[in-house]
Write a protein that holds these residues in place. Structure first.
Motif, PDB file in Angstrom:
ATOM      1  N   ILE A   1      51.370 -47.170 -84.665  1.00 47.89           N
ATOM      2  CA  ILE A   1      51.341 -49.121 -85.244  1.00 47.89           C
ATOM      3  C   ILE A   1      51.535 -48.986 -86.530  1.00 47.89           C
ATOM      4  CG2 ILE A   1      51.642 -50.947 -84.792  1.00 47.89           C
ATOM      5  CD1 ILE A   1      50.772 -51.171 -82.017  1.00 47.89           C
ATOM      6  N   HIS A   2      50.316 -48.919 -87.585  1.00 51.52           N
ATOM      7  CA  HIS A   2      49.781 -49.129 -88.186  1.00 51.52           C
ATOM      8  C   HIS A   2      51.123 -48.342 -89.641  1.00 51.52           C
ATOM      9  CE1 HIS A   2      46.092 -51.493 -87.271  1.00 51.52           C
ATOM     10  NE2 HIS A   2      46.949 -52.029 -87.321  1.00 51.52           N
ATOM     11  N   ARG A   3      50.659 -46.765 -89.244  1.00 54.23           N
ATOM     12  CA  ARG A   3      51.915 -46.482 -89.616  1.00 54.23           C
ATOM     13  C   ARG A   3      53.151 -46.665 -89.831  1.00 54.23           C
ATOM     14  NH1 ARG A   3      52.049 -39.986 -88.847  1.00 54.23           N
ATOM     15  NH2 ARG A   3      52.744 -40.253 -87.096  1.00 54.23           N
ATOM     16  N   GLY A   4      54.094 -47.208 -88.467  1.00 51.54           N
ATOM     17  CA  GLY A   4      55.561 -47.339 -88.640  1.00 51.54           C
ATOM     18  C   GLY A   4      55.186 -48.800 -89.162  1.00 51.54           C
ATOM     19  N   GLU A   5      54.040 -49.841 -89.607  1.00 52.03           N
ATOM     20  CA  GLU A   5      54.935 -51.236 -90.013  1.00 52.03           C
ATOM     21  C   GLU A   5      55.022 -50.065 -91.981  1.00 52.03           C
ATOM     22  OE1 GLU A   5      52.121 -54.303 -87.341  1.00 52.03           O
ATOM     23  OE2 GLU A   5      51.053 -53.243 -89.414  1.00 52.03           O
ATOM     24  N   SER A   6      53.866 -49.216 -92.192  1.00 51.37           N
ATOM     25  CA  SER A   6      53.976 -48.879 -93.579  1.00 51.37           C
ATOM     26  C   SER A   6      55.684 -48.408 -93.364  1.00 51.37           C
ATOM     27  CB  SER A   6      52.778 -47.763 -93.887  1.00 51.37           C
ATOM     28  OG  SER A   6      52.163 -48.737 -94.397  1.00 51.37           O
ATOM     29  N   LEU A   7      56.185 -47.388 -92.623  1.00 53.01           N
ATOM     30  CA  LEU A   7      56.931 -47.282 -92.713  1.00 53.01           C
ATOM     31  C   LEU A   7      58.569 -48.163 -92.826  1.00 53.01           C
ATOM     32  CD1 LEU A   7      56.948 -44.210 -90.198  1.00 53.01           C
ATOM     33  CD2 LEU A   7      57.388 -43.658 -92.702  1.00 53.01           C
ATOM     34  N   VAL A   8      58.191 -49.203 -92.553  1.00 51.02           N
ATOM     35  CA  VAL A   8      59.299 -49.965 -92.338  1.00 51.02           C
ATOM     36  C   VAL A   8      59.321 -50.448 -93.386  1.00 51.02           C
ATOM     37  CG1 VAL A   8      59.964 -52.217 -91.411  1.00 51.02           C
ATOM     38  CG2 VAL A   8      59.294 -51.300 -89.895  1.00 51.02           C
ATOM     39  N   LEU A   9      58.138 -50.820 -94.401  1.00 50.09           N
ATOM     40  CA  LEU A   9      57.895 -50.971 -95.344  1.00 50.09           C
ATOM     41  C   LEU A   9      58.671 -50.596 -96.791  1.00 50.09           C
ATOM     42  CD1 LEU A   9      54.999 -53.308 -95.468  1.00 50.09           C
ATOM     43  CD2 LEU A   9      57.527 -53.807 -95.856  1.00 50.09           C
ATOM     44  N   LEU A  10      58.891 -49.288 -96.383  1.00 49.62           N
ATOM     45  CA  LEU A  10      59.724 -48.014 -96.966  1.00 49.62           C
ATOM     46  C   LEU A  10      60.687 -47.581 -96.545  1.00 49.62           C
ATOM     47  CD1 LEU A  10      56.301 -45.112 -97.269  1.00 49.62           C
ATOM     48  CD2 LEU A  10      57.197 -46.936 -99.260  1.00 49.62           C
ATOM     49  N   ASN A  11      61.382 -48.389 -95.737  1.00 48.83           N
ATOM     50  CA  ASN A  11      62.485 -48.185 -95.275  1.00 48.83           C
ATOM     51  C   ASN A  11      63.311 -47.376 -94.780  1.00 48.83           C
ATOM     52  OD1 ASN A  11      64.689 -50.242 -94.848  1.00 48.83           O
ATOM     53  ND2 ASN A  11      66.148 -49.013 -96.862  1.00 48.83           N
ATOM     54  N   ARG A  12      61.530 -46.312 -94.051  1.00 49.53           N
ATOM     55  CA  ARG A  12      62.344 -45.741 -93.274  1.00 49.53           C
ATOM     56  C   ARG A  12      62.362 -46.052 -91.625  1.00 49.53           C
ATOM     57  NH1 ARG A  12      57.576 -41.753 -96.366  1.00 49.53           N
ATOM     58  NH2 ARG A  12      57.675 -40.328 -94.854  1.00 49.53           N
TER      59      ARG A  12
ATOM     60  N   ASN B   1      52.263 -52.201 -75.145  1.00 49.88           N
ATOM     61  CA  ASN B   1      51.234 -52.997 -76.697  1.00 49.88           C
ATOM     62  C   ASN B   1      52.675 -54.593 -76.478  1.00 49.88           C
ATOM     63  OD1 ASN B   1      50.732 -52.504 -79.289  1.00 49.88           O
ATOM     64  ND2 ASN B   1      49.266 -52.060 -78.358  1.00 49.88           N
ATOM     65  N   PHE B   2      52.269 -55.390 -77.473  1.00 44.33           N
ATOM     66  CA  PHE B   2      53.100 -56.215 -77.662  1.00 44.33           C
ATOM     67  C   PHE B   2      53.040 -56.208 -79.382  1.00 44.33           C
ATOM     68  CE2 PHE B   2      52.936 -60.090 -80.564  1.00 44.33           C
ATOM     69  CZ  PHE B   2      53.963 -60.394 -80.251  1.00 44.33           C
ATOM     70  N   ASP B   3      52.305 -55.425 -80.216  1.00 46.67           N
ATOM     71  CA  ASP B   3      52.621 -55.275 -81.257  1.00 46.67           C
ATOM     72  C   ASP B   3      53.811 -54.195 -81.722  1.00 46.67           C
ATOM     73  OD1 ASP B   3      50.563 -57.226 -82.449  1.00 46.67           O
ATOM     74  OD2 ASP B   3      49.153 -55.631 -81.662  1.00 46.67           O
ATOM     75  N   ALA B   4      53.634 -53.327 -80.503  1.00 49.17           N
ATOM     76  CA  ALA B   4      54.618 -52.052 -80.801  1.00 49.17           C
ATOM     77  C   ALA B   4      56.030 -52.800 -80.580  1.00 49.17           C
ATOM     78  CB  ALA B   4      54.010 -50.910 -79.677  1.00 49.17           C
ATOM     79  N   PHE B   5      56.007 -53.265 -79.203  1.00 48.46           N
ATOM     80  CA  PHE B   5      57.658 -54.313 -79.128  1.00 48.46           C
ATOM     81  C   PHE B   5      58.231 -55.278 -79.933  1.00 48.46           C
ATOM     82  CE2 PHE B   5      56.488 -53.036 -74.090  1.00 48.46           C
ATOM     83  CZ  PHE B   5      57.894 -52.375 -74.114  1.00 48.46           C
TER      84      PHE B   5
ATOM     85  N   GLY C   1      71.325 -54.899 -79.692  1.00 40.94           N
ATOM     86  CA  GLY C   1      70.960 -54.876 -78.175  1.00 40.94           C
ATOM     87  C   GLY C   1      69.676 -53.985 -77.485  1.00 40.94           C
ATOM     88  N   ALA C   2      69.503 -53.186 -78.723  1.00 40.77           N
ATOM     89  CA  ALA C   2      68.295 -52.587 -78.433  1.00 40.77           C
ATOM     90  C   ALA C   2      66.984 -53.452 -79.075  1.00 40.77           C
ATOM     91  CB  ALA C   2      68.202 -50.870 -78.925  1.00 40.77           C
ATOM     92  N   ALA C   3      67.140 -53.778 -80.866  1.00 41.80           N
ATOM     93  CA  ALA C   3      66.176 -55.251 -80.547  1.00 41.80           C
ATOM     94  C   ALA C   3      66.428 -56.228 -79.764  1.00 41.80           C
ATOM     95  CB  ALA C   3      66.778 -55.737 -82.083  1.00 41.80           C
ATOM     96  N   ILE C   4      67.190 -56.285 -79.529  1.00 41.05           N
ATOM     97  CA  ILE C   4      66.817 -57.995 -78.992  1.00 41.05           C
ATOM     98  C   ILE C   4      65.886 -57.316 -77.199  1.00 41.05           C
ATOM     99  CG2 ILE C   4      67.660 -59.677 -77.324  1.00 41.05           C
ATOM    100  CD1 ILE C   4      70.712 -59.530 -78.771  1.00 41.05           C
ATOM    101  N   ALA C   5      66.353 -56.761 -76.715  1.00 38.60           N
ATOM    102  CA  ALA C   5      65.845 -55.804 -75.408  1.00 38.60           C
ATOM    103  C   ALA C   5      64.508 -55.362 -76.143  1.00 38.60           C
ATOM    104  CB  ALA C   5      66.186 -54.433 -74.794  1.00 38.60           C
ATOM    105  N   ASP C   6      63.673 -55.240 -76.833  1.00 36.43           N
ATOM    106  CA  ASP C   6      62.118 -54.766 -77.380  1.00 36.43           C
ATOM    107  C   ASP C   6      61.888 -56.243 -77.420  1.00 36.43           C
ATOM    108  OD1 ASP C   6      62.529 -52.248 -77.866  1.00 36.43           O
ATOM    109  OD2 ASP C   6      63.077 -51.682 -79.890  1.00 36.43           O
ATOM    110  N   CYS C   7      62.677 -57.474 -78.584  1.00 38.27           N
ATOM    111  CA  CYS C   7      62.385 -58.808 -77.990  1.00 38.27           C
ATOM    112  C   CYS C   7      61.437 -59.584 -76.968  1.00 38.27           C
ATOM    113  CB  CYS C   7      63.290 -59.469 -78.899  1.00 38.27           C
ATOM    114  SG  CYS C   7      62.877 -59.374 -80.833  1.00 38.27           S
ATOM    115  N   ASP C   8      62.649 -59.281 -75.958  1.00 39.84           N
ATOM    116  CA  ASP C   8      62.234 -59.796 -74.804  1.00 39.84           C
ATOM    117  C   ASP C   8      61.524 -58.687 -74.000  1.00 39.84           C
ATOM    118  OD1 ASP C   8      64.866 -61.590 -74.597  1.00 39.84           O
ATOM    119  OD2 ASP C   8      66.312 -59.919 -73.742  1.00 39.84           O
ATOM    120  N   ALA C   9      61.160 -58.232 -74.550  1.00 40.98           N
ATOM    121  CA  ALA C   9      59.671 -57.193 -73.249  1.00 40.98           C
ATOM    122  C   ALA C   9      58.177 -57.978 -74.630  1.00 40.98           C
ATOM    123  CB  ALA C   9      60.282 -55.794 -74.249  1.00 40.98           C
ATOM    124  N   ALA C  10      58.356 -58.168 -75.662  1.00 41.43           N
ATOM    125  CA  ALA C  10      57.181 -58.537 -76.748  1.00 41.43           C
ATOM    126  C   ALA C  10      56.535 -59.856 -75.998  1.00 41.43           C
ATOM    127  CB  ALA C  10      57.700 -58.585 -78.141  1.00 41.43           C
TER     128      ALA C  10
END
Length: 232
Positions: free
Chosen positions: A96-107, A125-129, A143-152
């Motif tokens: 999760i934390h590596r993913g957060e850094s990757l988002v900020l690197l636009n990866r 896991n709420f944070d992952a969704f 569409g996938a974003a909305i589905a993940d938000c719904d799960a969170a």
């Protein structure tokens, strides 16, 4: 208070480190406490000591990565989280934390893969969704974003960050009425949320509700006098 408790724990770890100066784990644990106290230079130094004493110990790499991320050194954070993942491949928050850094690197593809890996280990896991929702929104996989938000939101329905991300994804998908309701829900929980105010103001403006848009923009202007308002 929390600060008093953290100080007491810090003292205990300092004692442990002094009694076992060649043991890596007390330094890794003390690094985490320094990080939580926002003493980032000390956190990084303790993590580096832990790594030097036992390079096979995942918490040392994870602690140094956390400090690097907090210092906006995201390339370094990704490298250290990768080392931590090699040593402890089932630790959910490493991904999760590596993913957060990757988002900020636009990866974004790599970030989404990390959030997905976290969910394979912890399917609720709420944070992952929540993080995968935002990464997919930025990538325009709406569409996938909305589905993940719904799960969170099924896990934590009052998460304003996720309500905003979902509403923004709905707006991007042209579902403006649902988006407006989503920003309404976010602002009911957090009336001074600037992102929700700007986005709702823009939707209202584009819908010719100029009075409603002006009301939202007025709130944002009071909070952020130099902010750009229209989010078109």
């Amino acid at each position: 208070s929390d600060l008093v408790l953290l100080s007491m724990l810090l003292s205990a770890y300092e004692t442990a480190a002094s009694l076992s100066p060649n043991a890596a784990l007390p330094y890794a644990d003390r690094s985490i406490l320094h990080y939580r106290m926002n003493a980032l230079a000390e956190a990084k130094a303790d993590a580096e000591k832990a790594i030097s004493l036992d390079p096979k110990l995942a918490p040392g790499w994870r602690a140094r990565a956390d400090a690097a991320a907090a210092l906006d050194q995201h390339e370094a954070a990704v490298r250290d989280y990768t080392q931590a993942a090699k040593r402890a491949p089932t630790h959910v928050y490493t991904y999760i934390h590596r993913g957060e850094s990757l988002v900020l690197l636009n990866r974004l593809d790599e970030a989404i893969a990390d959030f997905s890996q976290a969910l394979s280990l912890d399917p609720r896991n709420f944070d992952a969704f929540a993080n995968r929702c935002e990464a997919r929104r930025v990538k325009r996989d709406l569409g996938a974003a909305i589905a993940d938000c719904d799960a969170a939101l099924a896990i934590n329905p009052k998460a304003v960050f996720v309500l905003n991300a979902r509403a923004a994804a709905l707006n991007g998908a042209g579902r403006t009425a649902e988006a407006l309701a989503g920003f309404d829900a976010a602002l009911a929980l957090e009336p001074n949320n600037a992102f929700a105010r700007k986005m709702r103001g823009t939707i209202r403006f584009n819908s010719d509700d100029f009075a409603g848009a002006a009301a939202d923009y007025a709130v944002v202007t009071r909070m952020e006098p130099h902010s750009s308002l229209y989010q078109g």
